[in-house]
Motif scaffolding. Structure first.
Motif, PDB file in Angstrom:
ATOM      1  N   TYR A  35      46.283  32.758  36.119  1.00  0.00           N
ATOM      2  CA  TYR A  35      45.378  33.668  35.494  1.00  0.00           C
ATOM      3  C   TYR A  35      45.556  33.557  33.918  1.00  0.00           C
ATOM      4  O   TYR A  35      46.996  33.429  33.664  1.00  0.00           O
ATOM      5  CB  TYR A  35      45.411  35.105  35.839  1.00  0.00           C
ATOM      6  N   VAL A  36      44.606  33.676  33.015  1.00  0.00           N
ATOM      7  CA  VAL A  36      44.781  33.918  31.595  1.00  0.00           C
ATOM      8  C   VAL A  36      43.971  35.143  31.163  1.00  0.00           C
ATOM      9  O   VAL A  36      42.937  35.233  31.860  1.00  0.00           O
ATOM     10  CB  VAL A  36      44.563  32.413  30.885  1.00  0.00           C
ATOM     11  N   ARG A  37      44.494  35.542  30.136  1.00  0.00           N
ATOM     12  CA  ARG A  37      43.592  36.746  29.531  1.00  0.00           C
ATOM     13  C   ARG A  37      43.827  36.834  28.063  1.00  0.00           C
ATOM     14  O   ARG A  37      45.012  36.826  27.696  1.00  0.00           O
ATOM     15  CB  ARG A  37      43.967  38.256  30.076  1.00  0.00           C
ATOM     16  N   LYS A  38      42.786  37.024  27.271  1.00  0.00           N
ATOM     17  CA  LYS A  38      43.021  37.103  25.865  1.00  0.00           C
ATOM     18  C   LYS A  38      43.545  38.226  25.351  1.00  0.00           C
ATOM     19  O   LYS A  38      44.729  38.262  24.654  1.00  0.00           O
ATOM     20  CB  LYS A  38      41.465  37.003  25.196  1.00  0.00           C
ATOM     21  N   ASP A  39      43.367  39.635  25.945  1.00  0.00           N
ATOM     22  CA  ASP A  39      44.029  40.783  25.636  1.00  0.00           C
ATOM     23  C   ASP A  39      43.794  41.685  26.671  1.00  0.00           C
ATOM     24  O   ASP A  39      43.356  41.340  27.719  1.00  0.00           O
ATOM     25  CB  ASP A  39      43.531  41.238  24.112  1.00  0.00           C
ATOM     26  N   GLU A  40      44.155  42.911  26.381  1.00  0.00           N
ATOM     27  CA  GLU A  40      44.134  43.810  27.504  1.00  0.00           C
ATOM     28  C   GLU A  40      42.720  44.460  28.153  1.00  0.00           C
ATOM     29  O   GLU A  40      42.488  44.526  28.951  1.00  0.00           O
ATOM     30  CB  GLU A  40      44.997  45.235  27.029  1.00  0.00           C
ATOM     31  N   ASN A  41      41.671  44.141  27.065  1.00  0.00           N
ATOM     32  CA  ASN A  41      40.624  44.495  27.481  1.00  0.00           C
ATOM     33  C   ASN A  41      39.669  43.464  27.601  1.00  0.00           C
ATOM     34  O   ASN A  41      38.205  43.696  28.043  1.00  0.00           O
ATOM     35  CB  ASN A  41      39.720  45.244  26.186  1.00  0.00           C
ATOM     36  N   SER A  42      40.244  42.013  27.918  1.00  0.00           N
ATOM     37  CA  SER A  42      39.386  41.025  28.187  1.00  0.00           C
ATOM     38  C   SER A  42      39.523  40.578  29.971  1.00  0.00           C
ATOM     39  O   SER A  42      40.680  41.098  30.560  1.00  0.00           O
ATOM     40  CB  SER A  42      39.796  39.626  27.312  1.00  0.00           C
ATOM     41  N   PRO A  43      38.510  40.085  30.250  1.00  0.00           N
ATOM     42  CA  PRO A  43      38.590  39.706  31.887  1.00  0.00           C
ATOM     43  C   PRO A  43      39.539  38.654  32.035  1.00  0.00           C
ATOM     44  O   PRO A  43      39.824  37.576  30.938  1.00  0.00           O
ATOM     45  CB  PRO A  43      37.178  39.539  32.354  1.00  0.00           C
ATOM     46  N   ALA A  44      40.109  38.487  33.222  1.00  0.00           N
ATOM     47  CA  ALA A  44      41.048  37.399  33.586  1.00  0.00           C
ATOM     48  C   ALA A  44      40.317  36.152  33.915  1.00  0.00           C
ATOM     49  O   ALA A  44      39.355  36.277  34.542  1.00  0.00           O
ATOM     50  CB  ALA A  44      41.888  37.768  34.506  1.00  0.00           C
ATOM     51  N   ILE A  45      40.917  34.999  33.585  1.00  0.00           N
ATOM     52  CA  ILE A  45      40.277  33.571  33.852  1.00  0.00           C
ATOM     53  C   ILE A  45      41.139  33.193  35.101  1.00  0.00           C
ATOM     54  O   ILE A  45      42.177  32.926  34.863  1.00  0.00           O
ATOM     55  CB  ILE A  45      39.995  32.896  32.892  1.00  0.00           C
ATOM     56  N   HIS A  46      40.278  32.731  36.213  1.00  0.00           N
ATOM     57  CA  HIS A  46      41.137  31.997  37.276  1.00  0.00           C
ATOM     58  C   HIS A  46      41.347  30.748  37.059  1.00  0.00           C
ATOM     59  O   HIS A  46      40.104  29.816  36.967  1.00  0.00           O
ATOM     60  CB  HIS A  46      40.701  32.269  38.555  1.00  0.00           C
ATOM     61  N   ILE A  47      42.524  29.926  36.914  1.00  0.00           N
ATOM     62  CA  ILE A  47      42.431  28.524  36.546  1.00  0.00           C
ATOM     63  C   ILE A  47      42.794  28.033  37.963  1.00  0.00           C
ATOM     64  O   ILE A  47      43.714  27.980  38.383  1.00  0.00           O
ATOM     65  CB  ILE A  47      43.653  28.230  35.549  1.00  0.00           C
ATOM     66  N   LYS A  48      41.798  27.235  38.506  1.00  0.00           N
ATOM     67  CA  LYS A  48      41.906  26.934  39.830  1.00  0.00           C
ATOM     68  C   LYS A  48      42.310  25.429  39.721  1.00  0.00           C
ATOM     69  O   LYS A  48      43.110  24.881  40.625  1.00  0.00           O
ATOM     70  CB  LYS A  48      40.569  26.750  40.417  1.00  0.00           C
TER      71      LYS A  48
END
Length: 293
Positions: A271-284
């Motif tokens: 997973y990656v996330r820009k900051d605490e308030n951003s949603p997580a992006i799943h890198i499949k």
């Protein structure tokens, strides 16, 4: 008749003169010259007629001959052209049949390729799932310097003590150094693979290491905490990932550098996330990296 008279007669014959007693039929005087002229004109007229007849006959014959030859040549060309077109038509039909057959084979192969890709993707997903399950009880410890005659179990117990997590020998199934990948030409020490009884034990150890590093930002986990003398080397504790997942994790960190603050792995997923308030992006997979570039 005397000799002189004889000579005179001969001269008169050699040089005939028109006789006064001879008269032309139309009232003119008829002479040998006029007769010769008349004969010449008649002969010339006849010759002209004959020449015209010959010329017309020759032209007619030549025209007929040329027409015959041209017709024969045209018929030959028509025959050869017909044979050529028939040959080309047969070749075209054969080529069309071959193209249709090849096209059918290509479509069949494309369908097979599509089906094989689907099957391969399904097998890859199953393999990834099996690998995650098979590695779900393992923890990988990276960056621990290698020493001759080292006791890996002691190093692991020292790690537990450093993060204030009690453990017993029965809670550690196995611990050993694992070989590097054949393609890896790195001077880094071999990783330590730690097998635990359950996922709960694994998650507990990972959480304890994370809490320790967060509580001690200036003194994060290192070789010193494991009782190894010498230079201080940072030590990392993470889930046991497959080689493919490790590669994808490394690519994700590179792609997220400077744009995403958090890159992490949980239960074998990246997973990656820009900051605490951003949603997580799943890198499949690698295709998902385009989302964060």
């Amino acid at each position: 008749m005397s000799c002189d008279d004889s000579l005179i007669v001969d001269n008169s014959l050699q040089n005939p003169q028109p006789s006064a007693s001879v008269r032309p039929s139309l009232g003119g005087e008829v002479t040998l010259q006029s007769i010769a002229n008349l004969l010449d004109s008649k002969l010339e007229s006849k010759l002209d007629e004959k020449f015209e007849l010959f010329k017309r006959s020759f032209q007619s014959s030549m025209s007929h001959l040329i027409k015959k030859e041209v017709v024969a040549a045209i018929d030959q060309v028509r025959l050869e052209f017909t044979q050529t077109t028939d040959f080309l038509q047969d070749g075209q039909k054969e080529l069309k049949s071959d193209i249709e057959s090849t096209d059918a084979k290509v479509k069949s192969l494309e369908k097979q390729n599509t089906d094989l890709k689907k099957d391969l993707n399904a097998l890859q997903r199953r393999l990834e799932s099996i690998e995650k399950v098979s590695r779900s009880l393992n923890v990988e410890i990276q960056g621990v310097p290698e020493k001759r005659n080292e006791n890996v179990m002691t190093l692991v117990k020292n790690l537990y003590n450093a993060v204030s997590l009690p453990t017993t020998d029965t809670e550690i199934s196995t611990c050993r150094r694992v070989a590097k990948l054949p393609t890896t030409a790195s001077s880094r020490p071999r990783n330590i693979l730690l097998s635990l009884p359950s996922m709960r034990h694994r998650d507990t150890l990972l959480s304890a290491v994370k809490r320790y590093n967060k509580s001690n930002p200036g003194n994060t986990l290192s070789s010193v905490h494991l009782g190894i003398q010498g230079d201080k080397c940072p030590v990392y504790v993470s889930e046991h990932l497959s080689p493919e997942c490790k590669e994808l994790f490394a690519l994700s960190r590179v792609a997220a550098r400077g744009k995403y603050r958090y890159v992490w792995v949980k239960y074998g997923n990246i997973y990656v996330r820009k900051d605490e308030n951003s949603p997580a992006i799943h890198i499949k997979n690698k295709d998902c990296l385009s989302k964060i570039k």
